[in-house]
Design an enzyme around this catalytic site. Structure first.
Site, mmCIF file in Angstrom:
data_model
loop_
_atom_site.group_PDB
_atom_site.id
_atom_site.type_symbol
_atom_site.label_atom_id
_atom_site.label_comp_id
_atom_site.label_asym_id
_atom_site.label_seq_id
_atom_site.Cartn_x
_atom_site.Cartn_y
_atom_site.Cartn_z
ATOM 1 N N GLN A 179 31.155 39.928 35.075
ATOM 2 C CA GLN A 179 32.094 39.347 36.031
ATOM 3 C C GLN A 179 33.426 39.027 35.348
ATOM 4 O OE1 GLN A 179 34.155 38.184 38.734
ATOM 5 N NE2 GLN A 179 32.093 38.213 39.606
ATOM 6 N N GLU A 233 30.494 37.395 43.856
ATOM 7 C CA GLU A 233 29.992 36.147 43.261
ATOM 8 C C GLU A 233 30.482 34.916 44.027
ATOM 9 O OE1 GLU A 233 29.772 33.816 38.986
ATOM 10 O OE2 GLU A 233 29.895 35.997 39.051
#
Length: 312
Positions: free
Chosen positions: A67, A109
């Site tokens: 991420q 996310e």
């Protein structure tokens, strides 16, 4: 869940032995049921469960280790959580199946975190087939294309694509739909000192401010202008003007230094000639060449100089 009903299938349709929370065991089949009768749910091999949307328990989804986004504003997450509570999650997250009924997040996310805040047990997830080698670039590219990343996060994403995926700047530009100059300028942001990068992350300064500050080579001057910009609320043009003034001063200083060096050189020559001729000598440089002026004070002094020249 309403969203699950709308989607039509949970994990039970694809994992026959998957018992979801609160779900009772299926009753045994009647003895007289036809032997060849098929179940209403079709089993699909795990490796073929791609390009479909399933309701997946949030506890079965592990975060994406690649991420690029590092900061999530709590206020924004809470607002999204309230929206999800009221309207459900409209856009599914994207995951990949990693075995043992577990999934790994590829993108989304923020939506996953907000769903957890909202107390949602299951989240609609689009399953894609992505291998270990491609997941880095896939995750980075998907996240870079989002509008809510700050410039430093985007720049770090570009840098990771270059370093970890061995892309050139031109390839990164092609992947994310930008021109190469944009990629180069974004990567330059990573050359800024940490305190300016933090200000850019926090929206204390804009991209325009940051680009203007990059052009200041002297770290002390850069910090000085940055602090003035924050304190006085400088516009981008004001910073650019400050940078221009610094450039002018440096240019003038360079010219003055060169003049000083030339002056020292000509003074040395003048002193040598003065000692040679025992009189005042001035050298006046011009654009092309120059002139030497030798002074005399009497006719006898002139005769002495003439004799000196003839003897050379």
């Amino acid at each position: 869940m309403a969203s699950r009903k709308a989607l039509g299938r949970g994990l039970g349709a694809f994992f026959p032995d998957y018992k979801e929370e609160g779900e009772a065991e299926a009753p045994p089949k009647e003895k007289d049921q036809a032997e060849g009768e098929q179940s209403s749910s079709t089993y699909i091999e795990p490796e073929k469960r791609v390009n479909i949307v399933l309701d997946i328990p949030v506890g079965d989804i592990r975060p994406n280790p690649h991420q690029p986004r590092k900061e999530f504003k709590e206020e924004s997450l809470e607002e999204l959580a309230q929206s999800i509570k009221k309207h459900g999650l409209i856009q599914p997250i994207t995951v990949r199946y990693i075995g043992d009924k577990r999934f790994e997040l590829i993108s989304g996310e923020r939506r996953l975190r907000a769903s957890k805040l909202a107390g949602i047990d299951e989240i609609p997830s689009y399953i894609r087939e992505v291998n270990d080698e491609d997941i880095i670039s896939y995750a980075l590219i998907e996240n870079i294309q989002r509008e809510d990343l700050n410039p430093i996060e985007i720049a770090m994403g570009y840098e990771r694509l270059i370093e970890e995926c061995d892309y050139t700047q031109a390839e990164v530009a092609e992947k994310v739909g930008k021109n190469r100059t944009t990629i180069t300028n974004m990567l330059r942001l990573l050359n800024l000192p940490p305190f300016i990068q933090k200000a850019l992350r926090d929206d204390s300064i804009s991209m325009g401010h940051a680009r203007a500050l990059i052009n200041i080579e002297d770290p002390e001057v850069q910090e000085e202008i940055f602090e003035k910009a924050i304190e006085n609320g400088y516009s981008v043009r004001q910073i650019e003007e400050a940078v221009r003034q610094i450039g002018k001063k440096k240019k003038q200083k360079s010219k003055d230094k060169k003049k000083d060096e030339n002056r020292a050189f000509y003074n040395e020559i003048s002193n040598r000639l003065r000692r040679k001729f025992s009189t005042k000598v001035n050298i006046k440089p011009k654009k092309d060449g120059g002139e030497i002026r030798i002074e005399y004070y009497t006719d006898e002094d002139l005769d002495r100089l003439l004799e000196l020249f003839e003897s050379m």
